[in-house]
Design a protein around this motif. Structure first.
Motif, PDB file in Angstrom:
ATOM      1  N   CYS A   1       0.787  -1.291   0.061  1.00 27.55           N
ATOM      2  CA  CYS A   1       0.176   0.176   0.073  1.00 27.55           C
ATOM      3  C   CYS A   1       0.927   1.254   0.087  1.00 27.55           C
ATOM      4  O   CYS A   1       1.814   1.211   0.754  1.00 27.55           O
ATOM      5  N   THR A   2       0.618   2.495  -0.913  1.00 27.74           N
ATOM      6  CA  THR A   2       1.496   3.279  -1.010  1.00 27.74           C
ATOM      7  C   THR A   2       1.597   4.400   0.325  1.00 27.74           C
ATOM      8  O   THR A   2       2.730   4.757   0.706  1.00 27.74           O
ATOM      9  N   LEU A   3       0.600   4.216   1.119  1.00 33.30           N
ATOM     10  CA  LEU A   3       0.620   5.138   2.246  1.00 33.30           C
ATOM     11  C   LEU A   3       1.146   4.418   3.547  1.00 33.30           C
ATOM     12  O   LEU A   3       2.146   4.965   4.079  1.00 33.30           O
ATOM     13  N   CYS A   4       0.563   2.959   3.936  1.00 39.93           N
ATOM     14  CA  CYS A   4       0.982   2.605   5.188  1.00 39.93           C
ATOM     15  C   CYS A   4       1.994   1.801   4.844  1.00 39.93           C
ATOM     16  O   CYS A   4       2.823   1.428   5.696  1.00 39.93           O
ATOM     17  N   GLU A   5       2.580   1.234   3.726  1.00 33.17           N
ATOM     18  CA  GLU A   5       3.629   0.368   3.076  1.00 33.17           C
ATOM     19  C   GLU A   5       3.525  -0.870   3.645  1.00 33.17           C
ATOM     20  O   GLU A   5       4.638  -1.668   3.570  1.00 33.17           O
ATOM     21  N   PHE A   6       2.385  -1.257   4.015  1.00 31.62           N
ATOM     22  CA  PHE A   6       2.263  -2.875   4.309  1.00 31.62           C
ATOM     23  C   PHE A   6       1.909  -3.535   2.732  1.00 31.62           C
ATOM     24  O   PHE A   6       1.187  -2.905   2.147  1.00 31.62           O
ATOM     25  N   TRP A   7       2.276  -4.712   2.877  1.00 33.62           N
ATOM     26  CA  TRP A   7       2.313  -5.612   1.885  1.00 33.62           C
ATOM     27  C   TRP A   7       0.864  -6.449   1.964  1.00 33.62           C
ATOM     28  O   TRP A   7       0.580  -6.953   2.659  1.00 33.62           O
ATOM     29  N   PHE A   8      -0.015  -6.246   0.690  1.00 35.24           N
ATOM     30  CA  PHE A   8      -1.083  -7.016   0.750  1.00 35.24           C
ATOM     31  C   PHE A   8      -1.312  -7.628  -0.629  1.00 35.24           C
ATOM     32  O   PHE A   8      -0.432  -7.353  -1.763  1.00 35.24           O
ATOM     33  N   ALA A   9      -2.170  -8.596  -0.739  1.00 37.05           N
ATOM     34  CA  ALA A   9      -2.493  -9.192  -1.994  1.00 37.05           C
ATOM     35  C   ALA A   9      -3.156  -8.355  -2.968  1.00 37.05           C
ATOM     36  O   ALA A   9      -3.801  -7.268  -2.376  1.00 37.05           O
ATOM     37  N   VAL A  10      -2.720  -8.342  -4.546  1.00 33.20           N
ATOM     38  CA  VAL A  10      -3.174  -7.242  -5.197  1.00 33.20           C
ATOM     39  C   VAL A  10      -4.600  -6.947  -5.082  1.00 33.20           C
ATOM     40  O   VAL A  10      -5.216  -5.986  -5.332  1.00 33.20           O
ATOM     41  N   PRO A  11      -5.592  -7.944  -5.123  1.00 38.07           N
ATOM     42  CA  PRO A  11      -7.101  -7.988  -5.145  1.00 38.07           C
ATOM     43  C   PRO A  11      -7.500  -7.138  -3.749  1.00 38.07           C
ATOM     44  O   PRO A  11      -8.417  -6.631  -3.650  1.00 38.07           O
ATOM     45  N   CYS A  12      -6.847  -7.206  -2.690  1.00 41.57           N
ATOM     46  CA  CYS A  12      -6.811  -6.508  -1.475  1.00 41.57           C
ATOM     47  C   CYS A  12      -6.707  -5.051  -1.594  1.00 41.57           C
ATOM     48  O   CYS A  12      -7.091  -4.345  -0.531  1.00 41.57           O
ATOM     49  N   LEU A  13      -6.041  -4.471  -2.715  1.00 44.51           N
ATOM     50  CA  LEU A  13      -5.488  -3.186  -2.697  1.00 44.51           C
ATOM     51  C   LEU A  13      -6.818  -2.469  -3.462  1.00 44.51           C
ATOM     52  O   LEU A  13      -6.555  -2.335  -4.830  1.00 44.51           O
ATOM     53  N   THR A  14      -7.923  -2.307  -2.820  1.00 46.02           N
ATOM     54  CA  THR A  14      -9.136  -1.770  -3.577  1.00 46.02           C
ATOM     55  C   THR A  14      -9.009  -0.512  -3.531  1.00 46.02           C
ATOM     56  O   THR A  14     -10.071   0.415  -4.791  1.00 46.02           O
ATOM     57  N   GLY A  15      -8.296   0.475  -2.848  1.00 50.08           N
ATOM     58  CA  GLY A  15      -8.393   1.972  -2.956  1.00 50.08           C
ATOM     59  C   GLY A  15      -7.428   2.722  -4.202  1.00 50.08           C
ATOM     60  O   GLY A  15      -6.470   1.897  -4.356  1.00 50.08           O
ATOM     61  N   VAL A  16      -7.644   3.734  -4.388  1.00 48.86           N
ATOM     62  CA  VAL A  16      -6.993   4.388  -5.746  1.00 48.86           C
ATOM     63  C   VAL A  16      -6.961   5.785  -5.197  1.00 48.86           C
ATOM     64  O   VAL A  16      -7.968   6.470  -4.825  1.00 48.86           O
TER      65      VAL A  16
END
Length: 137
Positions: A36-51
């Motif tokens: 995630c660009t803000l918190c920098e935690f790693w997520f599975a790509v489908p879980c990155l729902t925000g833009v």
């Protein structure tokens, strides 16, 4: 628990396993992950729902006290196309970056000269039936 132990049958030291690092290699599926660009935690790509825009992420990090983000935000070499490009966000961070609709309608964010009319809220007849009729307003 020791890393090796003797079974007592003359076989010598044996790994008692399975350990978590070995189990995870076998039981997990290869899922592409991104931070995630803000918190920098790693997520599975489908879980990155925000833009959100990269500029809004840098502004939020700068408000948290990140000096590198403040420097990058004020750097003249950072192009507008980079600042306004979309970056992936987790669902929690997307609520921090995306403006709240209530804030967008607040009078302090309204432009000068334009008035926003707030809709008048009136209780329904059903709710009015619960009011005590003996009490004067």
């Amino acid at each position: 628990m020791p890393a090796t132990f003797a079974t007592g049958q003359g076989e010598g030291p044996k790994d008692p396993g399975p350990w978590a690092d070995k189990v995870l290699e076998v039981m997990t599926l290869p899922v592409p992950k991104k931070p995630c660009t803000l918190c920098e935690f790693w997520f599975a790509v489908p879980c990155l729902t925000g833009v959100g825009s990269f500029k809004s992420v840098l502004a939020k990090k700068a408000s948290f006290g990140d000096k590198a983000a403040r420097a990058k935000l004020n750097d003249e070499r950072t192009s507008a196309s980079r600042l306004y490009s979309g970056v992936p966000l987790c669902c929690f961070c997307s609520q921090l970056v995306v403006p709240d609709p209530e804030e967008a309608r607040s009078p302090k964010s309204a432009k000068k000269g334009k008035r926003t009319s707030e809709p008048e809220v009136t209780p329904s007849k059903f709710l009015m039936s619960f009011l005590n009729k003996d009490v004067d307003d």
